[in-house]
Design a protein around this motif. Sequence first.
Motif, PDB file in Angstrom:
ATOM      1  N   VAL A   5       5.536 -32.502   6.027  1.00  0.00           N
ATOM      2  CA  VAL A   5       4.089 -32.724   6.015  1.00  0.00           C
ATOM      3  C   VAL A   5       3.509 -32.340   4.660  1.00  0.00           C
ATOM      4  O   VAL A   5       2.704 -33.066   4.075  1.00  0.00           O
ATOM      5  N   SER A   6       3.921 -31.211   4.117  1.00  0.00           N
ATOM      6  CA  SER A   6       3.430 -30.772   2.812  1.00  0.00           C
ATOM      7  C   SER A   6       3.870 -31.724   1.706  1.00  0.00           C
ATOM      8  O   SER A   6       3.108 -32.022   0.793  1.00  0.00           O
ATOM      9  N   ALA A   7       5.105 -32.198   1.788  1.00  0.00           N
ATOM     10  CA  ALA A   7       5.623 -33.101   0.771  1.00  0.00           C
ATOM     11  C   ALA A   7       4.856 -34.420   0.769  1.00  0.00           C
ATOM     12  O   ALA A   7       4.489 -34.949  -0.279  1.00  0.00           O
ATOM     13  N   VAL A   8       4.575 -34.923   1.957  1.00  0.00           N
ATOM     14  CA  VAL A   8       3.820 -36.176   2.064  1.00  0.00           C
ATOM     15  C   VAL A   8       2.394 -35.969   1.567  1.00  0.00           C
ATOM     16  O   VAL A   8       1.836 -36.793   0.835  1.00  0.00           O
ATOM     17  N   GLY A   9       1.785 -34.849   1.943  1.00  0.00           N
ATOM     18  CA  GLY A   9       0.423 -34.548   1.497  1.00  0.00           C
ATOM     19  C   GLY A   9       0.342 -34.407  -0.007  1.00  0.00           C
ATOM     20  O   GLY A   9      -0.592 -34.900  -0.636  1.00  0.00           O
ATOM     21  N   ALA A  10       1.322 -33.740  -0.600  1.00  0.00           N
ATOM     22  CA  ALA A  10       1.336 -33.569  -2.051  1.00  0.00           C
ATOM     23  C   ALA A  10       1.520 -34.915  -2.752  1.00  0.00           C
ATOM     24  O   ALA A  10       0.887 -35.193  -3.774  1.00  0.00           O
ATOM     25  N   GLY A  11       2.375 -35.761  -2.194  1.00  0.00           N
ATOM     26  CA  GLY A  11       2.589 -37.087  -2.779  1.00  0.00           C
ATOM     27  C   GLY A  11       1.331 -37.935  -2.720  1.00  0.00           C
ATOM     28  O   GLY A  11       0.984 -38.623  -3.682  1.00  0.00           O
ATOM     29  N   ALA A  12       0.626 -37.890  -1.592  1.00  0.00           N
ATOM     30  CA  ALA A  12      -0.619 -38.654  -1.453  1.00  0.00           C
ATOM     31  C   ALA A  12      -1.681 -38.140  -2.416  1.00  0.00           C
ATOM     32  O   ALA A  12      -2.418 -38.921  -3.022  1.00  0.00           O
ATOM     33  N   LEU A  13      -1.760 -36.807  -2.573  1.00  0.00           N
ATOM     34  CA  LEU A  13      -2.733 -36.220  -3.494  1.00  0.00           C
ATOM     35  C   LEU A  13      -2.431 -36.624  -4.932  1.00  0.00           C
ATOM     36  O   LEU A  13      -3.332 -36.996  -5.689  1.00  0.00           O
ATOM     37  N   LEU A  14      -1.172 -36.583  -5.308  1.00  0.00           N
ATOM     38  CA  LEU A  14      -0.769 -36.978  -6.659  1.00  0.00           C
ATOM     39  C   LEU A  14      -1.079 -38.453  -6.909  1.00  0.00           C
ATOM     40  O   LEU A  14      -1.577 -38.826  -7.976  1.00  0.00           O
ATOM     41  N   LYS A  15      -0.838 -39.297  -5.910  1.00  0.00           N
ATOM     42  CA  LYS A  15      -1.111 -40.723  -6.042  1.00  0.00           C
ATOM     43  C   LYS A  15      -2.618 -40.975  -6.201  1.00  0.00           C
ATOM     44  O   LYS A  15      -3.043 -41.746  -7.053  1.00  0.00           O
ATOM     45  N   ALA A  16      -3.418 -40.323  -5.384  1.00  0.00           N
ATOM     46  CA  ALA A  16      -4.868 -40.484  -5.472  1.00  0.00           C
ATOM     47  C   ALA A  16      -5.394 -39.950  -6.800  1.00  0.00           C
ATOM     48  O   ALA A  16      -6.260 -40.558  -7.430  1.00  0.00           O
ATOM     49  N   TYR A  17      -4.868 -38.832  -7.250  1.00  0.00           N
ATOM     50  CA  TYR A  17      -5.286 -38.248  -8.522  1.00  0.00           C
ATOM     51  C   TYR A  17      -4.919 -39.177  -9.676  1.00  0.00           C
ATOM     52  O   TYR A  17      -5.716 -39.397 -10.582  1.00  0.00           O
ATOM     53  N   GLY A  18      -3.732 -39.755  -9.622  1.00  0.00           N
ATOM     54  CA  GLY A  18      -3.289 -40.691 -10.667  1.00  0.00           C
ATOM     55  C   GLY A  18      -4.163 -41.932 -10.711  1.00  0.00           C
ATOM     56  O   GLY A  18      -4.545 -42.403 -11.774  1.00  0.00           O
ATOM     57  N   ALA A  19      -4.515 -42.465  -9.537  1.00  0.00           N
ATOM     58  CA  ALA A  19      -5.388 -43.638  -9.483  1.00  0.00           C
ATOM     59  C   ALA A  19      -6.759 -43.301 -10.060  1.00  0.00           C
ATOM     60  O   ALA A  19      -7.334 -44.087 -10.807  1.00  0.00           O
ATOM     61  N   GLY A  20      -7.275 -42.125  -9.744  1.00  0.00           N
ATOM     62  CA  GLY A  20      -8.560 -41.697 -10.277  1.00  0.00           C
ATOM     63  C   GLY A  20      -8.526 -41.564 -11.788  1.00  0.00           C
ATOM     64  O   GLY A  20      -9.477 -41.942 -12.477  1.00  0.00           O
ATOM     65  N   LEU A  21      -7.426 -41.025 -12.307  1.00  0.00           N
ATOM     66  CA  LEU A  21      -7.299 -40.887 -13.756  1.00  0.00           C
ATOM     67  C   LEU A  21      -7.243 -42.242 -14.454  1.00  0.00           C
ATOM     68  O   LEU A  21      -7.897 -42.451 -15.484  1.00  0.00           O
ATOM     69  N   ILE A  22      -6.491 -43.164 -13.880  1.00  0.00           N
ATOM     70  CA  ILE A  22      -6.372 -44.489 -14.490  1.00  0.00           C
ATOM     71  C   ILE A  22      -7.713 -45.212 -14.454  1.00  0.00           C
ATOM     72  O   ILE A  22      -8.166 -45.770 -15.462  1.00  0.00           O
ATOM     73  N   ILE A  23      -8.373 -45.202 -13.304  1.00  0.00           N
ATOM     74  CA  ILE A  23      -9.664 -45.878 -13.183  1.00  0.00           C
ATOM     75  C   ILE A  23     -10.689 -45.214 -14.110  1.00  0.00           C
ATOM     76  O   ILE A  23     -11.454 -45.884 -14.792  1.00  0.00           O
ATOM     77  N   GLY A  24     -10.690 -43.887 -14.137  1.00  0.00           N
ATOM     78  CA  GLY A  24     -11.608 -43.168 -15.027  1.00  0.00           C
ATOM     79  C   GLY A  24     -11.370 -43.512 -16.490  1.00  0.00           C
ATOM     80  O   GLY A  24     -12.318 -43.686 -17.265  1.00  0.00           O
ATOM     81  N   LEU A  25     -10.110 -43.604 -16.886  1.00  0.00           N
ATOM     82  CA  LEU A  25      -9.772 -43.968 -18.261  1.00  0.00           C
ATOM     83  C   LEU A  25     -10.325 -45.345 -18.614  1.00  0.00           C
ATOM     84  O   LEU A  25     -10.924 -45.536 -19.682  1.00  0.00           O
ATOM     85  N   PHE A  26     -10.160 -46.309 -17.729  1.00  0.00           N
ATOM     86  CA  PHE A  26     -10.640 -47.651 -18.009  1.00  0.00           C
ATOM     87  C   PHE A  26     -12.164 -47.711 -18.039  1.00  0.00           C
ATOM     88  O   PHE A  26     -12.741 -48.480 -18.802  1.00  0.00           O
ATOM     89  N   ILE A  27     -12.839 -46.904 -17.220  1.00  0.00           N
ATOM     90  CA  ILE A  27     -14.298 -46.860 -17.257  1.00  0.00           C
ATOM     91  C   ILE A  27     -14.761 -46.286 -18.600  1.00  0.00           C
ATOM     92  O   ILE A  27     -15.687 -46.810 -19.224  1.00  0.00           O
ATOM     93  N   VAL A  28     -14.107 -45.230 -19.053  1.00  0.00           N
ATOM     94  CA  VAL A  28     -14.464 -44.633 -20.349  1.00  0.00           C
ATOM     95  C   VAL A  28     -14.202 -45.626 -21.479  1.00  0.00           C
ATOM     96  O   VAL A  28     -15.026 -45.769 -22.392  1.00  0.00           O
ATOM     97  N   LEU A  29     -13.099 -46.338 -21.428  1.00  0.00           N
ATOM     98  CA  LEU A  29     -12.815 -47.330 -22.468  1.00  0.00           C
ATOM     99  C   LEU A  29     -13.858 -48.446 -22.464  1.00  0.00           C
ATOM    100  O   LEU A  29     -14.294 -48.900 -23.530  1.00  0.00           O
ATOM    101  N   GLY A  30     -14.267 -48.881 -21.278  1.00  0.00           N
ATOM    102  CA  GLY A  30     -15.324 -49.892 -21.194  1.00  0.00           C
ATOM    103  C   GLY A  30     -16.607 -49.396 -21.820  1.00  0.00           C
ATOM    104  O   GLY A  30     -17.281 -50.117 -22.565  1.00  0.00           O
TER     105      GLY A  30
END
Length: 126
Positions: A5-30
Amino acid sequence: MSEPVSAVGAGALLKAYGAGLIIGLFIVLGYLVVIMTRMPRTRPEWAVGLIATVVSSLAGGSFLVIKYQLHSWGNDYYGMVALGGFYFACGLPGWALIRWIFNFINQREGATIIDVVREVKDEIQK
């Protein structure tokens, strides 16, 4: 061995955090592209440009993801980067639209709402 359960939760958190970073980066570049091509004349105009670009990036990019059901693209790195491109592209026209609207309003500062409606109606009928 880690708890599943912890491993799955950590993986989901990392995935969501990565998506947020990528989207945030593209917004800043725009935003940077908009600011570098159309320098703001005043500090308030700079703030309006920032807000308009971020809101149009988030609203437009989210609209495209929902409209064309692109949710599954967020499952891997390259899909997230492609989605970031949508957020980038949607942020570019935001500031221009806001500037045009406010320039239109400022030019008609002393006019009544009836005068403005008539003017817009006449322009549409042309």
